[in-house]
Design an enzyme around this catalytic site. Structure first.
Site, PDB file in Angstrom:
ATOM      1  N   CYS A 276     -40.644   3.869  74.845  1.00 58.09           N
ATOM      2  CA  CYS A 276     -41.564   4.401  73.829  1.00 58.09           C
ATOM      3  C   CYS A 276     -41.059   5.675  73.142  1.00 58.09           C
ATOM      4  O   CYS A 276     -40.796   5.658  71.945  1.00 58.09           O
ATOM      5  CB  CYS A 276     -42.912   4.688  74.474  1.00 58.09           C
ATOM      6  SG  CYS A 276     -43.665   3.204  75.157  1.00 58.09           S
TER       7      CYS A 276
HETATM    8  N1  LIG Z   1     -44.073   0.147  78.683  1.00 57.07           N
HETATM    9  C1  LIG Z   1     -44.929   1.097  78.346  1.00 57.07           C
HETATM   10  O1  LIG Z   1     -45.118   2.047  79.087  1.00 57.07           O
HETATM   11  C2  LIG Z   1     -45.699   1.053  77.039  1.00 57.07           C
HETATM   12  C3  LIG Z   1     -46.771   1.936  76.871  1.00 57.07           C
HETATM   13  C4  LIG Z   1     -47.501   1.894  75.698  1.00 57.07           C
HETATM   14  C5  LIG Z   1     -47.134   1.006  74.686  1.00 57.07           C
HETATM   15  N2  LIG Z   1     -46.057   0.174  74.852  1.00 57.07           N
HETATM   16  C6  LIG Z   1     -45.769  -0.758  73.769  1.00 57.07           C
HETATM   17  O2  LIG Z   1     -46.226  -2.050  74.130  1.00 57.07           O
HETATM   18  C7  LIG Z   1     -45.369  -3.052  73.620  1.00 57.07           C
HETATM   19  C8  LIG Z   1     -44.841  -3.931  74.739  1.00 57.07           C
HETATM   20  O3  LIG Z   1     -44.065  -3.121  75.621  1.00 57.07           O
HETATM   21  P1  LIG Z   1     -43.725  -3.542  77.106  1.00 57.07           P
HETATM   22  O4  LIG Z   1     -43.182  -2.319  77.757  1.00 57.07           O
HETATM   23  O5  LIG Z   1     -44.845  -4.272  77.728  1.00 57.07           O
HETATM   24  O6  LIG Z   1     -42.532  -4.560  76.837  1.00 57.07           O
HETATM   25  P2  LIG Z   1     -41.893  -5.584  77.899  1.00 57.07           P
HETATM   26  O7  LIG Z   1     -40.515  -5.841  77.423  1.00 57.07           O
HETATM   27  O8  LIG Z   1     -42.130  -5.095  79.288  1.00 57.07           O
HETATM   28  O9  LIG Z   1     -42.767  -6.888  77.730  1.00 57.07           O
HETATM   29  C9  LIG Z   1     -42.771  -7.647  76.582  1.00 57.07           C
HETATM   30  C10 LIG Z   1     -42.871  -9.109  76.990  1.00 57.07           C
HETATM   31  O10 LIG Z   1     -42.968  -9.869  75.802  1.00 57.07           O
HETATM   32  C11 LIG Z   1     -42.184 -11.016  75.938  1.00 57.07           C
HETATM   33  N3  LIG Z   1     -41.893 -11.505  74.602  1.00 57.07           N
HETATM   34  C12 LIG Z   1     -40.895 -11.151  73.752  1.00 57.07           C
HETATM   35  N4  LIG Z   1     -41.017 -11.825  72.596  1.00 57.07           N
HETATM   36  C13 LIG Z   1     -42.104 -12.608  72.710  1.00 57.07           C
HETATM   37  C14 LIG Z   1     -42.746 -13.538  71.853  1.00 57.07           C
HETATM   38  N5  LIG Z   1     -42.278 -13.771  70.608  1.00 57.07           N
HETATM   39  N6  LIG Z   1     -43.817 -14.181  72.321  1.00 57.07           N
HETATM   40  C15 LIG Z   1     -44.283 -13.941  73.562  1.00 57.07           C
HETATM   41  N7  LIG Z   1     -43.738 -13.084  74.421  1.00 57.07           N
HETATM   42  C16 LIG Z   1     -42.659 -12.414  73.990  1.00 57.07           C
HETATM   43  C17 LIG Z   1     -40.994 -10.581  76.752  1.00 57.07           C
HETATM   44  O11 LIG Z   1     -40.374 -11.680  77.407  1.00 57.07           O
HETATM   45  C18 LIG Z   1     -41.658  -9.617  77.750  1.00 57.07           C
HETATM   46  O12 LIG Z   1     -42.085 -10.288  78.902  1.00 57.07           O
HETATM   47  C19 LIG Z   1     -44.296  -2.305  72.831  1.00 57.07           C
HETATM   48  O13 LIG Z   1     -44.711  -2.194  71.498  1.00 57.07           O
HETATM   49  C20 LIG Z   1     -44.300  -0.930  73.463  1.00 57.07           C
HETATM   50  O14 LIG Z   1     -43.832   0.052  72.576  1.00 57.07           O
HETATM   51  C21 LIG Z   1     -45.354   0.171  76.018  1.00 57.07           C
END
Ligand SMILES: NC(=O)c1ccc[n+]([C@@H]2O[C@H](COP(=O)([O-])OP(=O)(O)OC[C@H]3O[C@@H](n4cnc5c(N)ncnc54)[C@H](O)[C@@H]3O)[C@@H](O)[C@H]2O)c1
Length: 442
Positions: A276
């Site tokens: 992030c």
């Molecule tokens: N990790 C954090 O602490 C956090 C906190 C707040 C916000 N975010 C935001 O949340 C969002 C997700 O982050 P995350 O850390 O969960 O990511 P992540 O990589 O852990 O998880 C994303 C998941 O989405 C899947 N994916 C990718 N493309 C896809 C598609 N087209 N259809 C379905 N699934 C798909 C991936 O295989 C993965 O399992 C991002 O925008 C991030 O900036 C993350």
């Protein structure tokens, strides 16, 4: 059934009969899955990664922060099902999009995941569905990118289907706040979208904060992350100056923190990491260009934070030099590669930049991280390394230990006592005055 589409959907939500679809079974998606299951909702999880889907279907977790038993209980009870078949997107009543939002090589928003997901939803959109974007992104994404695509189906927003943005505030590894306790900002595209999205999150979150538009909610999330990025950069810059002045920045922060108002402590470190903070601010910089605006604070913070690993490497080099050793050929143990303590995520971790710089200077790199047994391929780096067991023998064989992540499970005084030289980027050696001669703060 009585009432308009929105009223019927709200009724379904309140009676916990709404099926919840969550797209993206990652750090953000999985905790939401569990929260809905805990409140007796049925959840259909979607992911493009068939390995993850298979693991979850077997009731197993692949994240350290979530135990398998929490997943398996809901798979067994029939609350949770997971699929990679996106034609099933017509089944859920409420769909939460939790897919990645990284940057391209040119540091521009890479919206391909949101775009692909929107297309899959568009192909299956039906009357009575609520779609919520949770991924962090620039102001305008919900209304400029998602809305026109969904509208192209001929269905009317706020009447036939509902669209909202609600930023995720998940903080992996943080045991002080659970998903339920973290207030959730929500914004619907229309007043009826707002009503439905509020009703949904009230089921799983203690405090729901409605704001006037998705743009406000999108910028709220970015403000939170930019605030962190800028303040981390500030203390990192002051750390480098304080070092030159012979002042311990940690002691300064501790003293400043005694001020009961107007000061929130931020701590220096080896650089900035995670999915992030190093990435999201640039989503705003990119969008700002459309308005002939340059986000100078964001660039300056990025510049300073990117420089910190170089500073750490220079400190390592000086420390070795002071002992008559060259960095070329030196055996260096990186202690902790996760981007922050007690988590199993090394994405964008400053450890990777430090290891890369050290390797380029000819050092032999080893690492130990109880959360990361082997280093996978990253956006920019690939190291083909496995975590070395932290033994007395290992500490005797190496030339220096660099503390990059301050995982709580590690006995740092045990390490410091046995290692020849410690470069500490996290102040874990704060109370180890007896080994002062072999400790270098960086
Ligand atoms: N990790 C954090 O602490 C956090 C906190 C707040 C916000 N975010 C935001 O949340 C969002 C997700 O982050 P995350 O850390 O969960 O990511 P992540 O990589 O852990 O998880 C994303 C998941 O989405 C899947 N994916 C990718 N493309 C896809 C598609 N087209 N259809 C379905 N699934 C798909 C991936 O295989 C993965 O399992 C991002 O925008 C991030 O900036 C993350």
């Amino acid at each position: 059934m009585k009432g308009n589409v929105a009223e019927r959907l709200i009724k379904k939500i309140l009676q916990k009969e709404a099926l919840i679809g969550i797209i993206g079974m990652g750090y953000v998606g999985l905790p939401l899955v569990l929260r809905f299951c805990e409140e007796d909702f049925r959840v259909l999880g979607f992911d493009v990664d068939s390995k993850k889907v298979a693991t979850l279907k077997k009731g197993r977790s692949y994240l350290k922060s979530i135990s398998s038993s929490r997943i398996s209980q809901f798979v067994r009870s029939g609350h949770l099902n997971v699929t990679d078949d996106f034609s099933r997107l017509d089944e859920p009543d409420c769909i939460l999009i939790c897919v990645p939002t990284p940057l391209t090589e040119k540091m521009e928003p890479d919206l391909q995941y949101i775009e692909k997901t929107t297309e899959a939803i568009r192909q299956n959109l039906r009357k009575g569905q609520l779609i919520i974007l949770e991924s962090t992104t620039y102001p305008g994404t919900t209304e400029e990118l998602i809305l026109p695509k969904l509208k192209s189906t001929g269905l009317k927003v706020g009447k036939d289907f509902f669209l909202a943005f609600s930023p995720e505030r998940e903080d992996p590894g943080n045991k002080r706040f659970t998903t339920t306790q973290i207030p959730k900002v929500v914004a619907g595209v229309t007043p009826s979208c707002q009503k439905v999205v509020k009703a949904l999150y009230h089921q799983i979150i203690q405090q729901v904060i409605p704001v006037s538009s998705p743009r406000v909610a999108e910028l709220t999330k970015l403000l939170e992350n930019i605030y962190r990025s800028v303040n981390i950069a500030l203390v990192n810059e002051l750390k480098m100056l304080a070092d030159r002045m012979g002042i311990d920045i940690w002691e300064v922060i501790e003293a400043a923190s005694t001020k009961p108002f107007g000061f929130s402590p931020f701590y220096p470190g080896p650089g900035m990491g995670g999915h992030c903070i190093p990435i999201d601010p640039y989503y705003l910089s990119w969008k700002a260009r459309e308005y002939d605006f340059t986000t100078r604070f964001i660039f300056l913070a990025g510049e300073i934070n990117v420089h910190v690993p170089y500073y750490v490497v220079a400190k390592i080099q000086d420390a070795l030099n002071g002992r008559g050793k060259s960095i070329k050929g030196a055996k260096i143990l990186i202690l902790g590669v996760a981007y922050k303590k007690d988590i199993d995520d090394a994405r964008e971790s400053p450890a990777l930049a430090i290891m890369d710089l050290l390797q380029k200077k000819g050092a032999v790199i080893l690492y130990h991280d109880p959360y990361i047994p082997a280093l996978p391929q990253f956006r920019k780096y690939y190291f083909k390394l496995k975590s070395s067991p932290l033994t007395k023998g290992l500490l005797q064989r190496i030339d220096a230990v660099v503390v990059v992540t301050d995982h709580s499970g590690i006995d740092y005084s045990w390490v410091v006592e046995r290692a020849p030289l410690i470069i500490d980027t996290r102040n874990v050696t704060k109370n180890m005055k007896q080994w002062k001669k072999k400790i270098v703060k960086a």
